[in-house]
Design a protein around this motif. Structure first.
Motif, mmCIF file in Angstrom:
data_model
loop_
_atom_site.group_PDB
_atom_site.id
_atom_site.type_symbol
_atom_site.label_atom_id
_atom_site.label_comp_id
_atom_site.label_asym_id
_atom_site.label_seq_id
_atom_site.Cartn_x
_atom_site.Cartn_y
_atom_site.Cartn_z
ATOM 1 N N VAL A 79 39.196 41.044 4.992
ATOM 2 C CA VAL A 79 38.526 40.121 4.404
ATOM 3 C C VAL A 79 39.118 38.862 3.900
ATOM 4 C CG1 VAL A 79 36.954 39.924 2.368
ATOM 5 C CG2 VAL A 79 36.701 41.943 3.775
ATOM 6 N N THR A 80 40.447 39.258 3.191
ATOM 7 C CA THR A 80 41.282 37.800 2.669
ATOM 8 C C THR A 80 41.834 36.852 3.829
ATOM 9 O OG1 THR A 80 41.998 39.568 0.958
ATOM 10 C CG2 THR A 80 43.308 37.193 1.187
ATOM 11 N N THR A 81 42.033 37.638 4.885
ATOM 12 C CA THR A 81 42.621 36.699 6.078
ATOM 13 C C THR A 81 41.368 35.949 6.485
ATOM 14 O OG1 THR A 81 44.130 38.433 6.571
ATOM 15 C CG2 THR A 81 43.651 36.799 8.399
ATOM 16 N N LEU A 82 40.283 36.330 6.790
ATOM 17 C CA LEU A 82 39.055 35.762 7.213
ATOM 18 C C LEU A 82 38.732 34.623 6.334
ATOM 19 C CD1 LEU A 82 36.744 38.568 8.846
ATOM 20 C CD2 LEU A 82 38.281 36.801 9.862
ATOM 21 N N GLY A 83 38.925 34.857 4.940
ATOM 22 C CA GLY A 83 38.703 34.020 4.005
ATOM 23 C C GLY A 83 39.409 32.636 4.026
ATOM 24 N N LEU A 84 40.844 33.225 4.345
ATOM 25 C CA LEU A 84 41.798 32.174 4.384
ATOM 26 C C LEU A 84 41.279 31.146 5.670
ATOM 27 C CD1 LEU A 84 45.122 33.917 3.541
ATOM 28 C CD2 LEU A 84 44.066 32.002 2.244
ATOM 29 N N VAL A 85 41.051 31.725 6.713
ATOM 30 C CA VAL A 85 40.605 31.010 7.853
ATOM 31 C C VAL A 85 39.350 30.121 7.599
ATOM 32 C CG1 VAL A 85 39.678 31.138 10.305
ATOM 33 C CG2 VAL A 85 41.735 32.733 9.378
ATOM 34 N N ALA A 86 38.301 30.643 6.880
ATOM 35 C CA ALA A 86 37.080 30.109 6.471
ATOM 36 C C ALA A 86 37.449 28.596 5.659
ATOM 37 C CB ALA A 86 36.253 31.020 5.844
ATOM 38 N N ILE A 87 38.492 28.967 4.730
ATOM 39 C CA ILE A 87 39.014 27.770 3.636
ATOM 40 C C ILE A 87 39.471 26.692 4.713
ATOM 41 C CG2 ILE A 87 40.257 27.325 1.927
ATOM 42 C CD1 ILE A 87 39.996 30.044 0.829
ATOM 43 N N ALA A 88 40.298 27.326 5.683
ATOM 44 C CA ALA A 88 40.949 25.897 6.558
ATOM 45 C C ALA A 88 39.864 25.375 7.243
ATOM 46 C CB ALA A 88 41.911 26.746 7.446
ATOM 47 N N THR A 155 44.168 48.920 -3.868
ATOM 48 C CA THR A 155 44.428 48.805 -5.434
ATOM 49 C C THR A 155 44.541 47.681 -5.970
ATOM 50 O OG1 THR A 155 46.737 48.856 -4.815
ATOM 51 C CG2 THR A 155 45.797 51.090 -4.767
ATOM 52 N N ALA A 156 44.682 47.810 -7.424
ATOM 53 C CA ALA A 156 44.700 46.449 -8.024
ATOM 54 C C ALA A 156 45.823 45.585 -7.771
ATOM 55 C CB ALA A 156 44.792 46.881 -9.612
ATOM 56 N N GLY A 157 46.993 46.478 -7.425
ATOM 57 C CA GLY A 157 48.112 45.580 -6.777
ATOM 58 C C GLY A 157 47.831 44.875 -5.481
ATOM 59 N N GLN A 158 47.216 45.522 -4.505
ATOM 60 C CA GLN A 158 46.774 44.683 -3.532
ATOM 61 C C GLN A 158 45.927 43.660 -3.749
ATOM 62 O OE1 GLN A 158 44.670 46.926 -0.457
ATOM 63 N NE2 GLN A 158 44.867 44.942 1.089
ATOM 64 N N VAL A 163 44.828 37.632 -4.026
ATOM 65 C CA VAL A 163 44.401 36.685 -4.881
ATOM 66 C C VAL A 163 45.557 35.478 -4.897
ATOM 67 C CG1 VAL A 163 43.821 35.746 -7.116
ATOM 68 C CG2 VAL A 163 42.834 37.637 -6.211
ATOM 69 N N GLU A 164 46.825 35.863 -4.758
ATOM 70 C CA GLU A 164 47.728 35.076 -4.937
ATOM 71 C C GLU A 164 47.783 34.396 -3.436
ATOM 72 O OE1 GLU A 164 51.174 37.750 -5.696
ATOM 73 O OE2 GLU A 164 50.918 37.565 -8.014
ATOM 74 N N ARG A 165 47.699 35.107 -2.480
ATOM 75 C CA ARG A 165 47.561 34.337 -1.105
ATOM 76 C C ARG A 165 46.616 33.119 -1.153
ATOM 77 N NH1 ARG A 165 46.025 38.321 3.586
ATOM 78 N NH2 ARG A 165 46.760 36.503 4.564
ATOM 79 N N VAL A 166 45.303 33.442 -1.670
ATOM 80 C CA VAL A 166 44.562 32.294 -1.757
ATOM 81 C C VAL A 166 44.902 31.192 -2.575
ATOM 82 C CG1 VAL A 166 42.197 31.872 -2.281
ATOM 83 C CG2 VAL A 166 42.797 33.885 -1.153
ATOM 84 N N GLY A 167 45.356 31.630 -3.715
ATOM 85 C CA GLY A 167 45.858 30.761 -4.689
ATOM 86 C C GLY A 167 47.015 29.885 -4.101
ATOM 87 N N GLY A 168 48.097 30.455 -3.393
ATOM 88 C CA GLY A 168 49.231 29.883 -2.840
ATOM 89 C C GLY A 168 48.822 28.925 -2.133
#
Length: 204
Positions: A79-88, A155-158, A163-168
């Motif tokens: 989901v996060t990877t697809l979100g990054l692609v969508a943002i791009a 988990t919360a750690g993941q 979130v740090e991936r998106v913010g980065g």
């Protein structure tokens, strides 16, 4: 009639002999309307895609919770990877849309150079996004995501990592875009000077 009335009459009736209409005015208006329709259609499509993705993700989470299991870690990763692609795919055209006028003003002496500069910055933009996604994607869970070191569910750690991936990537693109805004006038000035210098030398 007074001077003001004469001017209003000429403006409304089109009898002003000193006024020349742009021959491509109608075409530009039609193109502008067409571009606006394309943008609205693209916006509706983007909203529909995001709504579908959110609905599917919500359905999957609810189904997993009813079964008494948590969400697998790889679901959140995808989901996060697809979100990054969508943002791009969304952020690139958005920046380009509002940057064309700025680039045209900066490179007004070199229009072709300005167009080439926009194309090259687009290439760099997508290369940065692609490289960032490939560098940060995880094919197996990180032990640091859990205190026990065994990660099966999200988990919360993941979640913090994603979130740090998106913010980065947003921070990287924001900084590079800011640097580009500052350097573009300098480059435009240099290109203008380089173009005018041979003309002055030839006249001498």
């Amino acid at each position: 009639m007074s001077s003001l009335e004469d001017r209003l009459h000429d403006a409304l009736t089109g009898d002003d002999p000193g006024r020349t209409l742009s021959p491509d005015l109608f075409d530009r208006v039609v193109d502008s309307i067409g571009d606006d329709r394309v943008r609205r259609r693209r916006l509706r499509r983007t909203i529909a895609i995001w709504a579908t993705v959110i609905a599917l993700a919500t359905t999957a989470v609810i189904a997993l919770q009813r079964e008494g299991t948590g969400m697998p870690w790889w679901v959140l990763e995808i989901v996060t990877t697809l979100g990054l692609v969508a943002i791009a795919l969304w952020l690139g055209p958005f920046i380009k849309r509002f940057g064309r006028a700025y680039a045209a003003d900066v490179f007004h002496d070199n229009p072709l150079t300005g167009k080439s500069y926009i194309v090259l910055t687009d290439v760099v933009y997508y290369l940065i996004f692609t490289a960032y996604i490939l560098f940060t994607v995880r094919f197996e869970p990180e032990p640091s995501w859990s205190h026990t070191g065994l990660v099966i569910d999200a988990t919360a750690g993941q979640l913090k990592f994603e979130v740090e991936r998106v913010g980065g990537i947003l921070l990287i693109i924001g900084v590079l875009h800011g640097v580009n805004i500052v350097l573009m006038p300098v480059l435009g000035r240099l290109f203008s000077l380089n173009r005018r210098l041979p003309d002055k030398v030839g006249r001498l």
